[in-house]
Design a protein around this motif. Structure first.
Motif, PDB file in Angstrom:
ATOM      1  N   SER A 114     -10.562  29.646 151.652  1.00  0.00           N
ATOM      2  CA  SER A 114     -11.003  28.455 152.175  1.00  0.00           C
ATOM      3  C   SER A 114      -9.551  27.495 152.039  1.00  0.00           C
ATOM      4  O   SER A 114      -9.079  26.581 152.935  1.00  0.00           O
ATOM      5  CB  SER A 114     -11.987  27.668 151.415  1.00  0.00           C
ATOM      6  N   ALA A 115      -8.657  27.795 150.874  1.00  0.00           N
ATOM      7  CA  ALA A 115      -7.786  26.645 150.780  1.00  0.00           C
ATOM      8  C   ALA A 115      -6.600  27.254 151.706  1.00  0.00           C
ATOM      9  O   ALA A 115      -5.830  26.273 152.247  1.00  0.00           O
ATOM     10  CB  ALA A 115      -7.214  27.148 149.106  1.00  0.00           C
ATOM     11  N   GLU A 116      -6.487  28.792 151.970  1.00  0.00           N
ATOM     12  CA  GLU A 116      -5.271  29.085 152.909  1.00  0.00           C
ATOM     13  C   GLU A 116      -5.683  28.522 154.224  1.00  0.00           C
ATOM     14  O   GLU A 116      -4.768  27.986 154.976  1.00  0.00           O
ATOM     15  CB  GLU A 116      -5.191  30.599 152.876  1.00  0.00           C
ATOM     16  N   ALA A 117      -6.904  28.728 154.532  1.00  0.00           N
ATOM     17  CA  ALA A 117      -7.185  28.410 155.942  1.00  0.00           C
ATOM     18  C   ALA A 117      -7.325  26.840 156.200  1.00  0.00           C
ATOM     19  O   ALA A 117      -6.827  26.254 157.348  1.00  0.00           O
ATOM     20  CB  ALA A 117      -8.743  28.644 156.094  1.00  0.00           C
ATOM     21  N   LEU A 127      -5.485  23.490 145.725  1.00  0.00           N
ATOM     22  CA  LEU A 127      -4.911  22.759 146.684  1.00  0.00           C
ATOM     23  C   LEU A 127      -3.879  21.904 146.329  1.00  0.00           C
ATOM     24  O   LEU A 127      -3.071  21.168 146.798  1.00  0.00           O
ATOM     25  CB  LEU A 127      -5.860  21.805 147.349  1.00  0.00           C
ATOM     26  N   LYS A 128      -3.757  21.850 144.830  1.00  0.00           N
ATOM     27  CA  LYS A 128      -2.718  21.015 144.050  1.00  0.00           C
ATOM     28  C   LYS A 128      -1.263  22.011 144.461  1.00  0.00           C
ATOM     29  O   LYS A 128      -0.065  21.343 144.295  1.00  0.00           O
ATOM     30  CB  LYS A 128      -2.806  21.106 142.586  1.00  0.00           C
ATOM     31  N   GLY A 129      -1.287  23.386 144.897  1.00  0.00           N
ATOM     32  CA  GLY A 129      -0.008  23.942 144.940  1.00  0.00           C
ATOM     33  C   GLY A 129       0.452  24.371 143.812  1.00  0.00           C
ATOM     34  O   GLY A 129       1.890  25.021 143.956  1.00  0.00           O
ATOM     35  N   GLU A 130      -0.009  24.629 142.527  1.00  0.00           N
ATOM     36  CA  GLU A 130       0.792  24.886 141.295  1.00  0.00           C
ATOM     37  C   GLU A 130       0.575  26.489 141.459  1.00  0.00           C
ATOM     38  O   GLU A 130      -0.456  27.022 141.735  1.00  0.00           O
ATOM     39  CB  GLU A 130      -0.042  24.184 140.199  1.00  0.00           C
ATOM     40  N   GLY A 131       1.525  27.020 140.699  1.00  0.00           N
ATOM     41  CA  GLY A 131       1.483  28.446 140.633  1.00  0.00           C
ATOM     42  C   GLY A 131       0.641  29.147 139.633  1.00  0.00           C
ATOM     43  O   GLY A 131       0.303  28.315 138.304  1.00  0.00           O
ATOM     44  N   LEU A 142       5.439  31.787 138.376  1.00  0.00           N
ATOM     45  CA  LEU A 142       4.076  32.158 138.942  1.00  0.00           C
ATOM     46  C   LEU A 142       3.965  31.811 140.306  1.00  0.00           C
ATOM     47  O   LEU A 142       4.535  30.661 140.779  1.00  0.00           O
ATOM     48  CB  LEU A 142       2.932  31.633 138.056  1.00  0.00           C
ATOM     49  N   LEU A 143       3.213  32.283 141.236  1.00  0.00           N
ATOM     50  CA  LEU A 143       3.113  32.166 142.450  1.00  0.00           C
ATOM     51  C   LEU A 143       1.763  31.383 142.827  1.00  0.00           C
ATOM     52  O   LEU A 143       0.865  31.736 142.459  1.00  0.00           O
ATOM     53  CB  LEU A 143       3.133  33.381 143.642  1.00  0.00           C
ATOM     54  N   PRO A 144       1.971  30.079 143.788  1.00  0.00           N
ATOM     55  CA  PRO A 144       0.657  29.664 144.334  1.00  0.00           C
ATOM     56  C   PRO A 144       0.465  30.456 145.594  1.00  0.00           C
ATOM     57  O   PRO A 144       0.973  31.140 146.223  1.00  0.00           O
ATOM     58  CB  PRO A 144       1.292  28.158 144.795  1.00  0.00           C
ATOM     59  N   LEU A 145      -0.765  30.046 146.462  1.00  0.00           N
ATOM     60  CA  LEU A 145      -1.147  30.107 147.566  1.00  0.00           C
ATOM     61  C   LEU A 145      -0.204  29.608 148.543  1.00  0.00           C
ATOM     62  O   LEU A 145       0.495  28.424 148.282  1.00  0.00           O
ATOM     63  CB  LEU A 145      -2.497  29.896 147.880  1.00  0.00           C
ATOM     64  N   GLU A 146      -0.049  30.233 149.702  1.00  0.00           N
ATOM     65  CA  GLU A 146       0.579  29.951 150.905  1.00  0.00           C
ATOM     66  C   GLU A 146      -0.077  29.831 152.257  1.00  0.00           C
ATOM     67  O   GLU A 146      -1.067  30.739 152.292  1.00  0.00           O
ATOM     68  CB  GLU A 146       1.889  30.525 151.074  1.00  0.00           C
ATOM     69  N   PRO A 147      -0.202  29.110 153.150  1.00  0.00           N
ATOM     70  CA  PRO A 147       0.738  27.748 153.169  1.00  0.00           C
ATOM     71  C   PRO A 147       0.182  26.752 152.522  1.00  0.00           C
ATOM     72  O   PRO A 147      -1.091  26.848 151.713  1.00  0.00           O
ATOM     73  CB  PRO A 147       0.912  27.640 154.440  1.00  0.00           C
ATOM     74  N   GLN A 148       0.899  25.584 152.239  1.00  0.00           N
ATOM     75  CA  GLN A 148       0.458  24.513 151.468  1.00  0.00           C
ATOM     76  C   GLN A 148       0.656  23.336 152.223  1.00  0.00           C
ATOM     77  O   GLN A 148       1.677  23.332 153.028  1.00  0.00           O
ATOM     78  CB  GLN A 148       1.286  24.362 150.072  1.00  0.00           C
ATOM     79  N   LEU A 162      -3.157  17.137 151.526  1.00  0.00           N
ATOM     80  CA  LEU A 162      -4.578  17.513 151.781  1.00  0.00           C
ATOM     81  C   LEU A 162      -5.555  17.137 150.775  1.00  0.00           C
ATOM     82  O   LEU A 162      -6.796  16.922 150.845  1.00  0.00           O
ATOM     83  CB  LEU A 162      -4.547  18.979 152.399  1.00  0.00           C
ATOM     84  N   ARG A 163      -5.089  17.662 149.387  1.00  0.00           N
ATOM     85  CA  ARG A 163      -5.835  17.189 148.546  1.00  0.00           C
ATOM     86  C   ARG A 163      -6.706  15.832 148.503  1.00  0.00           C
ATOM     87  O   ARG A 163      -7.818  15.896 147.937  1.00  0.00           O
ATOM     88  CB  ARG A 163      -5.270  17.405 147.122  1.00  0.00           C
ATOM     89  N   ASP A 164      -5.963  15.109 148.950  1.00  0.00           N
ATOM     90  CA  ASP A 164      -6.377  13.618 148.855  1.00  0.00           C
ATOM     91  C   ASP A 164      -7.327  13.242 150.138  1.00  0.00           C
ATOM     92  O   ASP A 164      -8.157  12.135 150.245  1.00  0.00           O
ATOM     93  CB  ASP A 164      -5.223  12.409 149.016  1.00  0.00           C
ATOM     94  N   ARG A 165      -7.466  14.209 151.037  1.00  0.00           N
ATOM     95  CA  ARG A 165      -8.466  14.170 152.207  1.00  0.00           C
ATOM     96  C   ARG A 165      -9.458  15.204 152.159  1.00  0.00           C
ATOM     97  O   ARG A 165      -9.995  15.660 153.302  1.00  0.00           O
ATOM     98  CB  ARG A 165      -7.372  14.439 153.340  1.00  0.00           C
ATOM     99  N   ILE A 166      -9.841  15.271 151.089  1.00  0.00           N
ATOM    100  CA  ILE A 166     -11.102  16.228 150.611  1.00  0.00           C
ATOM    101  C   ILE A 166     -12.313  15.198 150.378  1.00  0.00           C
ATOM    102  O   ILE A 166     -12.356  14.273 149.659  1.00  0.00           O
ATOM    103  CB  ILE A 166     -11.153  17.458 149.593  1.00  0.00           C
ATOM    104  N   TRP A 167     -13.454  15.387 151.127  1.00  0.00           N
ATOM    105  CA  TRP A 167     -14.658  14.573 151.204  1.00  0.00           C
ATOM    106  C   TRP A 167     -15.787  15.443 150.324  1.00  0.00           C
ATOM    107  O   TRP A 167     -16.077  16.665 150.782  1.00  0.00           O
ATOM    108  CB  TRP A 167     -15.200  14.053 152.124  1.00  0.00           C
ATOM    109  N   TRP A 168     -16.731  14.856 149.485  1.00  0.00           N
ATOM    110  CA  TRP A 168     -17.976  15.341 149.003  1.00  0.00           C
ATOM    111  C   TRP A 168     -19.163  14.812 149.612  1.00  0.00           C
ATOM    112  O   TRP A 168     -19.356  13.551 149.658  1.00  0.00           O
ATOM    113  CB  TRP A 168     -17.994  15.292 147.667  1.00  0.00           C
ATOM    114  N   GLY A 169     -19.978  15.604 150.227  1.00  0.00           N
ATOM    115  CA  GLY A 169     -21.173  15.136 150.946  1.00  0.00           C
ATOM    116  C   GLY A 169     -22.271  15.094 149.837  1.00  0.00           C
ATOM    117  O   GLY A 169     -22.813  16.008 149.243  1.00  0.00           O
ATOM    118  N   ALA A 170     -22.686  13.746 149.346  1.00  0.00           N
ATOM    119  CA  ALA A 170     -23.307  13.573 148.262  1.00  0.00           C
ATOM    120  C   ALA A 170     -24.760  13.334 148.609  1.00  0.00           C
ATOM    121  O   ALA A 170     -25.074  12.383 149.342  1.00  0.00           O
ATOM    122  CB  ALA A 170     -22.893  12.548 147.242  1.00  0.00           C
ATOM    123  N   GLY A 171     -25.827  14.176 148.193  1.00  0.00           N
ATOM    124  CA  GLY A 171     -27.210  13.951 148.521  1.00  0.00           C
ATOM    125  C   GLY A 171     -27.931  13.045 147.269  1.00  0.00           C
ATOM    126  O   GLY A 171     -29.112  12.614 147.638  1.00  0.00           O
TER     127      GLY A 171
END
Length: 340
Positions: A90-93, A149-153, A169-175, A179-188
């Motif tokens: 999901s982080a990559e996509a 999503l922080k992009g740290e290795g 150490l390697l992070p996921l790519e692409p970065q 984006l980390r600041d544009r994640i929303w949580w749907g709270a019930g």
């Protein structure tokens, strides 16, 4: 001023009364509606995600296509069920989609709602750890996703790689760093809204919420938003959070509107159990002449408290009619409420 977007539940059915009769119809119409919405001045195009249903499954191909066809409108979800998600994939996509869209992705995630099949996430290869339930598993997946999503290795490089590695150490790519600041949580619930604030996520509050006080939805949501903002402040985050609420709102401006929604019977909140453990309140819909809509919406405490309003749309009525629905709100309702 208020950001105004649409939220599509993405239904399709082979019924002759539906203009969205297949998955292909839904996907192509969603792209076309997003383009039309951007031209009208709508601020966001958001989509629900459900598995094992005639609705959107994975949202990333659709969001990437919309991102490639548009230039300004925000694109997002409301919400992705994190019980089903591999946080690494999901982080990559998500990062790739965000880059295609020019960093306009607003990704709503959550524990999800009751699904079409029993424990459907098991078919995706997931199961709660010892002592967890499925909600806790979703939050665990989310915490891993946010960390990635922080992009740290974090991954130890192969000493004989196919391609040269940078040091460390390697992070996921692409970065996509923002984006980390544009994640929303749907709270019930109020508690999960507080949890979202503590983890630095924006807040989505839908038309369905756990009934915690017996009060109308908009009052419970307003209190939820207040609890969220208090928790955000206590957590000491540097940026200002965003908050959205969803509503079904239809301005009756022509004969089509009156035929579809003039006899709307969902003008009061509904209370009931959505599963064996959870009592919920489902919010009313608004359907009236524009002047009356302005009067009614001005009393909605949650809309007033939120910075973003997502308008749920009847997507099976087709692109042209849904563009008309959005234009009617922007033209005949939003100015009277100071949203435009």
């Amino acid at each position: 001023m208020k950001s105004i977007g649409f939220l599509s539940f993405g239904h399709w059915t082979p019924s002759p009364h539906s203009q969205t009769r297949s998955a292909s119809d839904f996907l192509h119409q969603s792209i076309d509606l997003s383009v039309a919405a951007e031209e009208l001045g709508v601020d966001g195009a958001y989509f629900r995600v459900h598995h094992f249903a005639r609705q959107a499954g994975t949202p990333f191909p659709l969001l990437a296509a919309i991102g490639a066809r548009t230039s300004r409108i925000e694109i997002g979800t409301g919400v992705i069920d994190m019980r089903y998600e591999n946080p690494f994939y999901s982080a990559e996509a998500a990062a790739a989609t965000d880059l295609i869209a020019g960093e306009r992705l607003q990704l709503g995630i959550s524990r999800g709602s009751p699904e079409q099949v029993i424990d459907g996430w098991r078919y995706f290869g997931f199961q709660p750890a010892e002592g967890e339930d499925d909600a806790a598993m979703a939050r665990r997946h989310t915490e891993v996703f946010l960390e990635l999503l922080k992009g740290e290795g974090f991954a130890r490089p192969n000493p004989r790689p196919m391609f040269p590695n940078p040091p460390g150490l390697l992070p996921l790519e692409p970065q996509s760093p923002g984006l980390r600041d544009r994640i929303w949580w749907g709270a019930g619930s109020d508690a999960t809204a507080v949890w979202a604030a503590e983890h630095g996520m924006n807040l989505q509050s839908s038309t369905l919420k756990n009934d915690e006080t017996g009060e109308p939805l908009h009052v419970q949501q307003r209190k939820q938003i207040e609890a969220y903002r208090e928790a955000w402040k206590a957590a000491g985050h540097a940026r200002e959070p965003r908050v959205s609420v969803s509503r079904s709102i239809f301005a009756l401006v022509d004969d089509r509107d009156r035929a579809y929604f003039g006899a709307d019977r969902a003008s009061t909140d509904q209370f009931g159990n959505i599963d064996e453990k959870t009592r919920a309140v489902f919010g009313r819909s608004y359907a009236a002449e524009p002047d009356r809509l302005v009067e009614e919406l001005a009393k909605d405490e949650a809309i007033a408290a939120a910075d973003t309003l997502l308008l749920t749309i009847p997507n099976q009525l087709g692109v042209d009619y849904n563009a008309h629905v959005l234009e009617s709100i922007l033209t005949h309702v939003a100015p009277g409420l100071g949203w435009r």
